[in-house]
Design a protein around this motif. Structure first.
Motif, PDB file in Angstrom:
ATOM      1  N   ALA A  37       0.845  -1.203   0.000  1.00  0.00           N
ATOM      2  CA  ALA A  37       0.000   0.000   0.000  1.00  0.00           C
ATOM      3  C   ALA A  37       0.873   1.243   0.000  1.00  0.00           C
ATOM      4  O   ALA A  37       0.551   2.236  -0.660  1.00  0.00           O
ATOM      5  CB  ALA A  37      -0.934  -0.008   1.203  1.00  0.00           C
ATOM      6  N   ARG A  38       2.002   1.191   0.699  1.00  0.00           N
ATOM      7  CA  ARG A  38       2.911   2.336   0.742  1.00  0.00           C
ATOM      8  C   ARG A  38       3.402   2.689  -0.663  1.00  0.00           C
ATOM      9  O   ARG A  38       3.532   3.864  -1.002  1.00  0.00           O
ATOM     10  CB  ARG A  38       4.090   2.049   1.662  1.00  0.00           C
ATOM     11  N   THR A  39       3.660   1.678  -1.481  1.00  0.00           N
ATOM     12  CA  THR A  39       4.106   1.929  -2.854  1.00  0.00           C
ATOM     13  C   THR A  39       3.003   2.623  -3.648  1.00  0.00           C
ATOM     14  O   THR A  39       3.268   3.571  -4.394  1.00  0.00           O
ATOM     15  CB  THR A  39       4.527   0.619  -3.539  1.00  0.00           C
ATOM     16  N   LEU A  40       1.763   2.140  -3.488  1.00  0.00           N
ATOM     17  CA  LEU A  40       0.652   2.807  -4.172  1.00  0.00           C
ATOM     18  C   LEU A  40       0.532   4.265  -3.735  1.00  0.00           C
ATOM     19  O   LEU A  40       0.379   5.160  -4.569  1.00  0.00           O
ATOM     20  CB  LEU A  40      -0.673   2.086  -3.900  1.00  0.00           C
ATOM     21  N   ALA A  43       3.238   6.326  -5.349  1.00  0.00           N
ATOM     22  CA  ALA A  43       2.928   6.535  -6.771  1.00  0.00           C
ATOM     23  C   ALA A  43       1.826   7.581  -6.916  1.00  0.00           C
ATOM     24  O   ALA A  43       1.932   8.505  -7.738  1.00  0.00           O
ATOM     25  CB  ALA A  43       2.513   5.217  -7.418  1.00  0.00           C
ATOM     26  N   TYR A  44       0.770   7.460  -6.132  1.00  0.00           N
ATOM     27  CA  TYR A  44      -0.337   8.421  -6.198  1.00  0.00           C
ATOM     28  C   TYR A  44       0.136   9.823  -5.815  1.00  0.00           C
ATOM     29  O   TYR A  44      -0.293  10.810  -6.406  1.00  0.00           O
ATOM     30  CB  TYR A  44      -1.473   8.012  -5.259  1.00  0.00           C
ATOM     31  N   LEU A  45       1.014   9.900  -4.822  1.00  0.00           N
ATOM     32  CA  LEU A  45       1.553  11.188  -4.406  1.00  0.00           C
ATOM     33  C   LEU A  45       2.335  11.826  -5.550  1.00  0.00           C
ATOM     34  O   LEU A  45       2.157  13.017  -5.846  1.00  0.00           O
ATOM     35  CB  LEU A  45       2.450  11.022  -3.178  1.00  0.00           C
ATOM     36  N   VAL A  55      -5.246  18.765  -3.020  1.00  0.00           N
ATOM     37  CA  VAL A  55      -6.109  17.884  -2.226  1.00  0.00           C
ATOM     38  C   VAL A  55      -5.514  16.479  -2.184  1.00  0.00           C
ATOM     39  O   VAL A  55      -5.391  15.871  -1.115  1.00  0.00           O
ATOM     40  CB  VAL A  55      -7.549  17.865  -2.796  1.00  0.00           C
ATOM     41  N   CYS A  56      -5.111  15.969  -3.337  1.00  0.00           N
ATOM     42  CA  CYS A  56      -4.577  14.609  -3.389  1.00  0.00           C
ATOM     43  C   CYS A  56      -3.143  14.523  -2.862  1.00  0.00           C
ATOM     44  O   CYS A  56      -2.767  13.497  -2.290  1.00  0.00           O
ATOM     45  CB  CYS A  56      -4.689  14.039  -4.800  1.00  0.00           C
ATOM     46  N   VAL A  57      -2.350  15.577  -3.020  1.00  0.00           N
ATOM     47  CA  VAL A  57      -1.012  15.576  -2.414  1.00  0.00           C
ATOM     48  C   VAL A  57      -1.160  15.432  -0.902  1.00  0.00           C
ATOM     49  O   VAL A  57      -0.487  14.617  -0.269  1.00  0.00           O
ATOM     50  CB  VAL A  57      -0.219  16.854  -2.784  1.00  0.00           C
ATOM     51  N   ASP A  58      -2.060  16.211  -0.330  1.00  0.00           N
ATOM     52  CA  ASP A  58      -2.308  16.132   1.107  1.00  0.00           C
ATOM     53  C   ASP A  58      -2.836  14.745   1.494  1.00  0.00           C
ATOM     54  O   ASP A  58      -2.311  14.107   2.413  1.00  0.00           O
ATOM     55  CB  ASP A  58      -3.306  17.223   1.510  1.00  0.00           C
ATOM     56  N   LEU A  59      -3.842  14.269   0.775  1.00  0.00           N
ATOM     57  CA  LEU A  59      -4.459  12.981   1.078  1.00  0.00           C
ATOM     58  C   LEU A  59      -3.449  11.837   1.007  1.00  0.00           C
ATOM     59  O   LEU A  59      -3.339  11.030   1.938  1.00  0.00           O
ATOM     60  CB  LEU A  59      -5.618  12.713   0.112  1.00  0.00           C
ATOM     61  N   HIS A  60      -2.705  11.759  -0.084  1.00  0.00           N
ATOM     62  CA  HIS A  60      -1.788  10.635  -0.262  1.00  0.00           C
ATOM     63  C   HIS A  60      -0.590  10.716   0.681  1.00  0.00           C
ATOM     64  O   HIS A  60      -0.075   9.682   1.109  1.00  0.00           O
ATOM     65  CB  HIS A  60      -1.368  10.506  -1.718  1.00  0.00           C
ATOM     66  N   SER A  61      -0.168  11.914   1.033  1.00  0.00           N
ATOM     67  CA  SER A  61       0.894  12.065   2.036  1.00  0.00           C
ATOM     68  C   SER A  61       0.413  11.534   3.385  1.00  0.00           C
ATOM     69  O   SER A  61       1.113  10.765   4.059  1.00  0.00           O
ATOM     70  CB  SER A  61       1.303  13.530   2.182  1.00  0.00           C
ATOM     71  N   ALA A  66       0.044   7.124   7.430  1.00  0.00           N
ATOM     72  CA  ALA A  66      -0.796   6.179   8.181  1.00  0.00           C
ATOM     73  C   ALA A  66      -0.418   4.734   7.872  1.00  0.00           C
ATOM     74  O   ALA A  66      -0.573   3.852   8.718  1.00  0.00           O
ATOM     75  CB  ALA A  66      -2.271   6.427   7.871  1.00  0.00           C
ATOM     76  N   ALA A  67       0.106   4.495   6.670  1.00  0.00           N
ATOM     77  CA  ALA A  67       0.531   3.151   6.273  1.00  0.00           C
ATOM     78  C   ALA A  67       1.958   2.848   6.742  1.00  0.00           C
ATOM     79  O   ALA A  67       2.501   1.786   6.427  1.00  0.00           O
ATOM     80  CB  ALA A  67       0.430   2.999   4.753  1.00  0.00           C
ATOM     81  N   GLY A  68       2.571   3.790   7.470  1.00  0.00           N
ATOM     82  CA  GLY A  68       3.895   3.558   8.035  1.00  0.00           C
ATOM     83  C   GLY A  68       5.044   4.197   7.278  1.00  0.00           C
ATOM     84  O   GLY A  68       6.208   3.961   7.604  1.00  0.00           O
ATOM     85  N   GLU A  69       4.735   5.014   6.281  1.00  0.00           N
ATOM     86  CA  GLU A  69       5.788   5.666   5.501  1.00  0.00           C
ATOM     87  C   GLU A  69       6.419   6.788   6.321  1.00  0.00           C
ATOM     88  O   GLU A  69       5.741   7.472   7.086  1.00  0.00           O
ATOM     89  CB  GLU A  69       5.190   6.232   4.209  1.00  0.00           C
TER      90      GLU A  69
END
Length: 157
Positions: A37-40, A43-45, A55-61, A66-69
């Motif tokens: 999930a961290r890889t996804l 990539a999305y970021l 909005v998506c930069v904030d969300l994916h960051s 939250a996924a441990g990155e």
């Protein structure tokens, strides 16, 4: 900056539900096909950075954290080529993300070497998950950018 209108997926709830279902299916596929999930999220970021979708930069960051990155790796995504912070598989996913997002910048939008490098690290199903996820991130970015959706980072405090 102010949004032009509400997000289209709010105005068209059926479309929003379909995209939510697609997102759930992608993360289920990622888990089944061993795409972290961290890889996804990385990539999305990267896609969202290129498309200038706050909005998506904030969300994916936030999702990546939250996924441990680590915050260091999240901050380095925009300069992933200039750092050793990413594995070869992650670098392949980031290169694929950039190629799929910058279709207009190249004569050969997704060069064979970029695709083959990703294929070295991800089997067919995992690669299909990445490609579909990257395409979905681009779709969300285009909705947000066209309607000038704005993130309110102050509301997160």
């Amino acid at each position: 900056m102010k949004s032009r209108t509400r997000n289209p997926v709010i105005i068209l709830p059926e479309a929003g539900q379909a995209l939510q279902s697609l997102g759930k299916a992608l993360f289920a596929s990622a888990e089944d096909n061993k795409v972290p999930a961290r890889t996804l999220f990385l990539a999305y970021l990267r896609v969202s950075q290129i498309n200038r979708d706050s909005v998506c930069v904030d969300l994916h960051s936030r999702n990546a954290m939250a996924a441990g990155e680590s915050i260091e790796r999240i901050l380095a995504v925009s300069a992933w080529r200039e750092t050793t912070n990413f594995s070869e598989a992650e670098r392949a996913a980031l290169a694929l993300s950039e190629s799929m997002t910058r279709l207009h910048d190249q004569i050969d939008p997704v060069p064979e070497e970029v695709y083959q490098e990703a294929a070295l690290h991800y089997d067919e199903a995992a690669l299909a998950t990445l490609i579909t996820g990257i395409a979905t991130a681009n779709l969300y970015n285009r909705l947000n950018v066209a309607t000038r959706q704005v993130v309110d980072v102050l509301s997160h405090k």
